[in-house]
Write a protein that holds these residues in place. Sequence first.
Motif, PDB file in Angstrom:
ATOM      1  N   ILE A 122       3.673 -34.839  69.102  1.00 17.19           N
ATOM      2  CA  ILE A 122       2.196 -35.031  68.961  1.00 17.19           C
ATOM      3  C   ILE A 122       1.654 -33.721  68.437  1.00 17.19           C
ATOM      4  O   ILE A 122       1.075 -33.589  67.407  1.00 17.19           O
ATOM      5  CB  ILE A 122       1.328 -35.711  69.956  1.00 17.19           C
ATOM      6  CG1 ILE A 122       1.673 -37.229  70.115  1.00 17.19           C
ATOM      7  CG2 ILE A 122      -0.163 -35.428  69.640  1.00 17.19           C
ATOM      8  CD1 ILE A 122       0.794 -37.726  71.386  1.00 17.19           C
ATOM      9  N   GLN A 123       1.801 -32.565  69.320  1.00 16.99           N
ATOM     10  CA  GLN A 123       1.450 -31.309  69.021  1.00 16.99           C
ATOM     11  C   GLN A 123       1.981 -30.790  67.633  1.00 16.99           C
ATOM     12  O   GLN A 123       1.305 -30.167  66.970  1.00 16.99           O
ATOM     13  CB  GLN A 123       1.785 -30.429  70.296  1.00 16.99           C
ATOM     14  CG  GLN A 123       1.378 -29.033  70.023  1.00 16.99           C
ATOM     15  CD  GLN A 123      -0.183 -29.001  70.386  1.00 16.99           C
ATOM     16  OE1 GLN A 123      -0.687 -29.843  70.947  1.00 16.99           O
ATOM     17  NE2 GLN A 123      -0.834 -27.906  69.887  1.00 16.99           N
ATOM     18  N   GLU A 125       2.984 -32.615  65.223  1.00 16.69           N
ATOM     19  CA  GLU A 125       2.340 -33.394  63.999  1.00 16.69           C
ATOM     20  C   GLU A 125       1.186 -32.658  63.615  1.00 16.69           C
ATOM     21  O   GLU A 125       0.529 -32.416  62.539  1.00 16.69           O
ATOM     22  CB  GLU A 125       2.373 -34.873  64.225  1.00 16.69           C
ATOM     23  CG  GLU A 125       3.595 -35.514  64.286  1.00 16.69           C
ATOM     24  CD  GLU A 125       4.110 -35.246  62.660  1.00 16.69           C
ATOM     25  OE1 GLU A 125       3.563 -35.454  61.850  1.00 16.69           O
ATOM     26  OE2 GLU A 125       5.550 -34.923  62.923  1.00 16.69           O
ATOM     27  N   LYS A 126       0.246 -32.412  64.723  1.00 12.52           N
ATOM     28  CA  LYS A 126      -1.054 -31.675  64.644  1.00 12.52           C
ATOM     29  C   LYS A 126      -1.010 -30.515  63.976  1.00 12.52           C
ATOM     30  O   LYS A 126      -1.779 -30.193  62.872  1.00 12.52           O
ATOM     31  CB  LYS A 126      -1.649 -31.652  65.827  1.00 12.52           C
ATOM     32  CG  LYS A 126      -2.341 -33.167  66.248  1.00 12.52           C
ATOM     33  CD  LYS A 126      -2.947 -32.536  67.845  1.00 12.52           C
ATOM     34  CE  LYS A 126      -3.773 -34.159  68.485  1.00 12.52           C
ATOM     35  NZ  LYS A 126      -3.990 -34.074  69.556  1.00 12.52           N
ATOM     36  N   ALA A 129      -0.054 -30.887  60.057  1.00 10.28           N
ATOM     37  CA  ALA A 129      -1.283 -31.314  59.536  1.00 10.28           C
ATOM     38  C   ALA A 129      -2.192 -30.340  59.492  1.00 10.28           C
ATOM     39  O   ALA A 129      -2.690 -29.744  58.087  1.00 10.28           O
ATOM     40  CB  ALA A 129      -2.143 -32.626  60.016  1.00 10.28           C
ATOM     41  N   ALA A 130      -2.548 -29.499  60.194  1.00  7.88           N
ATOM     42  CA  ALA A 130      -3.294 -28.179  60.278  1.00  7.88           C
ATOM     43  C   ALA A 130      -3.018 -27.278  59.285  1.00  7.88           C
ATOM     44  O   ALA A 130      -3.657 -26.507  58.328  1.00  7.88           O
ATOM     45  CB  ALA A 130      -3.464 -27.723  61.450  1.00  7.88           C
TER      46      ALA A 130
END
Length: 154
Positions: A122-123, A125-126, A129-130
Motif C-alpha cells: 500500500i505504501q 503504491e501511494k 501515485a504521488a
Amino acid sequence: MSGFEDDFGEMVEPKEVQADIVDLMAPTIAIPEDPAADFLAREQEQLGELEVEIGSLADSPQRSPILIIEKKEREEPSVIKEWREQQIEMLRVKDENEENARNNLKAQAAKELDTWYMQNTIQVEKMRAANRLAMINTDKTFVAELEPVEPGTE
C-alpha cells in the motif's frame, strides 16, 4: 704403585669374622629360592577355589587366563524409579509445550510478515501515485515556463 701391595701387606681377617660371614650367607647359598615361585604358590592358595571353576592352568593353552566375571545389576530403589519416571513425564510435557510455543510463534511471525507485506505494498503504491502526480505537475510547469518557440530560434 708397583710397591702398593707390599706397603700394606696381605689383608687377613680374623677367623671369627669369617665364621660369622659363612653363618650369615649359609641359608641364602644353601637354598636358592625363586621369588616368582613363592608369589605363585601364595596366589594359588588364595585362589584355589577359582581353579576348580575355570580349570587347571596346565589344561589352558594360555598362561594367564582371562576371567570373565558377570556383574549383577543392582536394582534401583523404588523411590529412584518413581523419580526417574516423573522426570521423563515432566520432560515430555515440557517438550510438548515448547513445540506448541514454537508453532504459535511461527504462526504469529507469518501473520506479522503478511501484514507488513500488505502495508508495504500500500505504501509503495501511494508513493508511486504521488511521484507520478509530481512528475506530471513538474512537466506542466516546465512547459508553461518555456517561451514560445518562434521559427528560426530553435
